[in-house]
Structures are given as C-alpha cells and as structure tokens.
Design a protein around this motif. Sequence first.
Motif, PDB file in Angstrom:
ATOM      1  N   ALA A   6      -1.546  44.678  -6.969  1.00  0.00           N
ATOM      2  CA  ALA A   6      -0.100  44.510  -7.152  1.00  0.00           C
ATOM      3  C   ALA A   6       0.586  45.867  -7.272  1.00  0.00           C
ATOM      4  N   ARG A   7      -0.066  46.777  -7.977  1.00  0.00           N
ATOM      5  CA  ARG A   7       0.511  48.115  -8.138  1.00  0.00           C
ATOM      6  C   ARG A   7       0.579  48.841  -6.798  1.00  0.00           C
ATOM      7  N   ASP A   8      -0.494  48.751  -6.022  1.00  0.00           N
ATOM      8  CA  ASP A   8      -0.509  49.390  -4.710  1.00  0.00           C
ATOM      9  C   ASP A   8       0.615  48.864  -3.816  1.00  0.00           C
ATOM     10  N   ILE A   9       0.768  47.552  -3.809  1.00  0.00           N
ATOM     11  CA  ILE A   9       1.790  46.911  -2.970  1.00  0.00           C
ATOM     12  C   ILE A   9       3.181  47.432  -3.329  1.00  0.00           C
ATOM     13  N   ARG A  10       3.469  47.489  -4.614  1.00  0.00           N
ATOM     14  CA  ARG A  10       4.795  47.938  -5.046  1.00  0.00           C
ATOM     15  C   ARG A  10       5.003  49.422  -4.747  1.00  0.00           C
ATOM     16  N   GLU A  11       3.937  50.209  -4.879  1.00  0.00           N
ATOM     17  CA  GLU A  11       4.063  51.643  -4.580  1.00  0.00           C
ATOM     18  C   GLU A  11       4.329  51.881  -3.103  1.00  0.00           C
ATOM     19  N   ILE A  16       8.299  53.288   1.259  1.00  0.00           N
ATOM     20  CA  ILE A  16       8.961  53.098   2.557  1.00  0.00           C
ATOM     21  C   ILE A  16      10.344  52.459   2.413  1.00  0.00           C
ATOM     22  N   GLY A  17      10.780  52.297   1.156  1.00  0.00           N
ATOM     23  CA  GLY A  17      12.107  51.734   0.914  1.00  0.00           C
ATOM     24  C   GLY A  17      12.231  50.274   1.272  1.00  0.00           C
ATOM     25  N   LEU A  18      11.156  49.506   1.081  1.00  0.00           N
ATOM     26  CA  LEU A  18      11.136  48.095   1.461  1.00  0.00           C
ATOM     27  C   LEU A  18      11.622  47.205   0.324  1.00  0.00           C
ATOM     28  N   ARG A  19      12.542  46.328   0.655  1.00  0.00           N
ATOM     29  CA  ARG A  19      12.963  45.265  -0.249  1.00  0.00           C
ATOM     30  C   ARG A  19      12.710  43.948   0.468  1.00  0.00           C
ATOM     31  N   PRO A  20      11.665  43.217   0.060  1.00  0.00           N
ATOM     32  CA  PRO A  20      11.304  41.978   0.758  1.00  0.00           C
ATOM     33  C   PRO A  20      12.475  41.001   0.831  1.00  0.00           C
ATOM     34  N   THR A  21      12.606  40.336   1.987  1.00  0.00           N
ATOM     35  CA  THR A  21      13.698  39.383   2.178  1.00  0.00           C
ATOM     36  C   THR A  21      13.149  38.021   2.580  1.00  0.00           C
ATOM     37  N   LYS A  22      13.834  36.964   2.123  1.00  0.00           N
ATOM     38  CA  LYS A  22      13.451  35.605   2.508  1.00  0.00           C
ATOM     39  C   LYS A  22      13.687  35.387   4.001  1.00  0.00           C
ATOM     40  N   GLN A  23      14.697  36.052   4.540  1.00  0.00           N
ATOM     41  CA  GLN A  23      15.030  35.894   5.954  1.00  0.00           C
ATOM     42  C   GLN A  23      13.850  36.259   6.851  1.00  0.00           C
ATOM     43  N   LYS A  24      13.103  37.279   6.456  1.00  0.00           N
ATOM     44  CA  LYS A  24      11.940  37.710   7.235  1.00  0.00           C
ATOM     45  C   LYS A  24      10.644  37.065   6.745  1.00  0.00           C
ATOM     46  N   GLY A  25      10.761  36.199   5.752  1.00  0.00           N
ATOM     47  CA  GLY A  25       9.572  35.526   5.238  1.00  0.00           C
ATOM     48  C   GLY A  25       8.566  36.479   4.629  1.00  0.00           C
ATOM     49  N   GLN A  26       9.047  37.492   3.930  1.00  0.00           N
ATOM     50  CA  GLN A  26       8.167  38.530   3.395  1.00  0.00           C
ATOM     51  C   GLN A  26       7.715  38.211   1.973  1.00  0.00           C
ATOM     52  N   ASN A  27       6.488  37.738   1.857  1.00  0.00           N
ATOM     53  CA  ASN A  27       5.831  37.508   0.573  1.00  0.00           C
ATOM     54  C   ASN A  27       4.429  38.082   0.695  1.00  0.00           C
ATOM     55  N   PHE A  28       4.147  39.137  -0.053  1.00  0.00           N
ATOM     56  CA  PHE A  28       2.906  39.890   0.122  1.00  0.00           C
ATOM     57  C   PHE A  28       1.865  39.483  -0.921  1.00  0.00           C
ATOM     58  N   VAL A  29       0.636  39.246  -0.459  1.00  0.00           N
ATOM     59  CA  VAL A  29      -0.455  38.891  -1.364  1.00  0.00           C
ATOM     60  C   VAL A  29      -0.847  40.119  -2.179  1.00  0.00           C
ATOM     61  N   ILE A  30      -0.890  39.964  -3.492  1.00  0.00           N
ATOM     62  CA  ILE A  30      -1.145  41.104  -4.378  1.00  0.00           C
ATOM     63  C   ILE A  30      -2.468  40.977  -5.140  1.00  0.00           C
ATOM     64  N   ASP A  31      -3.250  39.950  -4.823  1.00  0.00           N
ATOM     65  CA  ASP A  31      -4.493  39.706  -5.561  1.00  0.00           C
ATOM     66  C   ASP A  31      -5.698  39.858  -4.633  1.00  0.00           C
ATOM     67  N   PRO A  32      -6.536  40.888  -4.842  1.00  0.00           N
ATOM     68  CA  PRO A  32      -7.705  41.103  -3.980  1.00  0.00           C
ATOM     69  C   PRO A  32      -8.658  39.909  -3.920  1.00  0.00           C
ATOM     70  N   ASN A  33      -8.827  39.209  -5.037  1.00  0.00           N
ATOM     71  CA  ASN A  33      -9.724  38.056  -5.041  1.00  0.00           C
ATOM     72  C   ASN A  33      -9.227  36.955  -4.114  1.00  0.00           C
ATOM     73  N   THR A  34      -7.918  36.780  -4.075  1.00  0.00           N
ATOM     74  CA  THR A  34      -7.339  35.781  -3.169  1.00  0.00           C
ATOM     75  C   THR A  34      -7.562  36.185  -1.720  1.00  0.00           C
ATOM     76  N   VAL A  35      -7.412  37.469  -1.439  1.00  0.00           N
ATOM     77  CA  VAL A  35      -7.642  37.971  -0.077  1.00  0.00           C
ATOM     78  C   VAL A  35      -9.081  37.683   0.351  1.00  0.00           C
TER      79      VAL A  35
END
Length: 300
Positions: A6-11, A16-35
């Motif tokens: 989760a920390r890596d994802i936010r960093e 890169i100045g990214l703010r996830p948007t619903k319009q682009k369907g951006q939801n990033f997996v932050i749990d290595p075990n889930t991956v």
Amino acid sequence: MTLLTARDIREIAADIGLRPTKQKGQNFVIDPNTVRSIVTSAKLQDHSSVVEIGPGLGSLTLGLLEAGHHVTAVEIDEVLAARLPATVEKYGKRAEEHGQSTAAADEAANFELVNADALRVTELPTAPDALVANLPYNVAVPVLLHFLEIFPSLESVLVMVQLEVAERLAAGPGSRTYGVPSVKAQWYGDVTLAGRIGKNVFWPAPNIDSGLVHIDVTRTHRDPEQRRRLFGVVDAAFAQRRKTLRAALATWAGSAQRAEELLRAADIDPKTRGEALGVADFERLAAAQGDTSTTGSARS
C-alpha cells in the motif's frame, strides 16, 4: 521480485501526480497476498505468455513476473505506461538485493508494454496463451469479448471484475442474472467463478466487492461467421427478455411467423424465453437461420 505494498502504491502515485478516478476505473490492488492469490487462481502453465490489460501501477504485473511468466501489458494511460517499465526494473532489483531473486534481468526481459486502448488492439508483440487482468469495471465485458475474438491463441482467462458482472458471466440458463454476457463468454469455453475479492485490498476502495472469473477456453476453432450469427440472435433474444422468443426474434427473423419456423427447426418451443436457452440451443438456432439463408441464396 518484490511486490507492491500500500505504501509503495501511494508513493508511486504521488511521484507521478496520479489521482485515481472512477471515470477511468482506477482501483489499485495494494495487498501482495491478494496478488499472489490471483496469480494462483489463474492456473497458468509454467512460463505462460500472459497479456495483462490495464496494469495500472504494476501490482499484478509484478506478481505474474514473480511466478515466471512472460507479461505483455496493455495500458491506455500514457503516464502509467511511461512509469511501468521503471517499476518492473526497480522491484526486480530490490528483490535481488534482498536475496529473494537472482533473475531481475530475466524478469525485465519477460516484460513488454503496449501503450494503447485495449478495445482497439488487434495484434501484440507476443501471442498470448493466457489473459490475466484486473479489468476496469466500466469496460470489462467489451474488453474481455474483444480479446477472446481477436486472439485465438488464448487458452485460459482469469479476470477480476465487479462481483455482479462476475456472477453474470458465470450464470447458467434460468438464472435472473443470465443474459447476453453469459452466453457470449460461455460460447468460448467453461466459465466459472474463481473467488471473491473484498473492497479493502484496493486503493481507493471501491463501493462494491469484486469477483474473479475463470474461463477455460475450449472453442479452439472460432469461425467468425458462426460467431456473428450466434451473437446476433443472442442480442435479439435478450433485447426484450420478458417476451417469448417468437415475439422477441420477430425483427431478427423478419417476422414472428418466420421466427417460429426457425425456432421449431432448432427444436425450441417458440413460447420459451431467451433466459431458458443454453449456448447449444442458441447455436442450433443460429445454424437454422444460416441453413435457410444458404438455401434461399442457392434457389435464387
């Protein structure tokens, strides 16, 4: 290969100045075990050639590379696409430094990037035998069907989609969720629910749970004309799902009487509704239309 936390994802997002948007369907997996669980659920052969759609910041990409697969990532966002190769290289080297891997260079070599709209992709640098992806919810079904149509080399699919969509894809005849996506996906092979993913493993957390859908692609011969006829009758059958097939297929067949003739030729009760038919039923109906069209052309 170390995986993103989760920390890596936010960093990376902040960098890169990214703010996830619903319009682009951006939801990033932050749990290595889930991956790792997703990669395991894909049931891939050793050293598979995987196409990943919408890799985002690279969570699943790194998981697939860690498992020894070749990954071709298709990313529409130019900013995300520009950053992804550096992420693959950085986290491969980080694992090497920690003594977890000695193949960082190999993992980087196993990665290819295509910066394009997945709905417009018609060729890839490496022919994929598997599709594994956390699909953007807003285009999940069109993208899935597009890749199944365009890439006959695909033998296996595992996609994460909105839970409701996952249930719809895997639904059988008679279910209230059974419909056009169900039939079209199941025409390609055996579709099953492979798991449920909660909201809290994503950043930002979506409002709904997600589901994993596995497709064991069994239709290795995919005749474009057969697919066109089949999908046409499926679309017509569910466009007015409360009507009997005799009425619902009137426009498709040319008249209600003609629809009834084709239904009887396919051994289907004209009073049946589309939700009661399986893939094989729709195939017989599409074949009946094709047979009569061919006969008509020959006579003319």
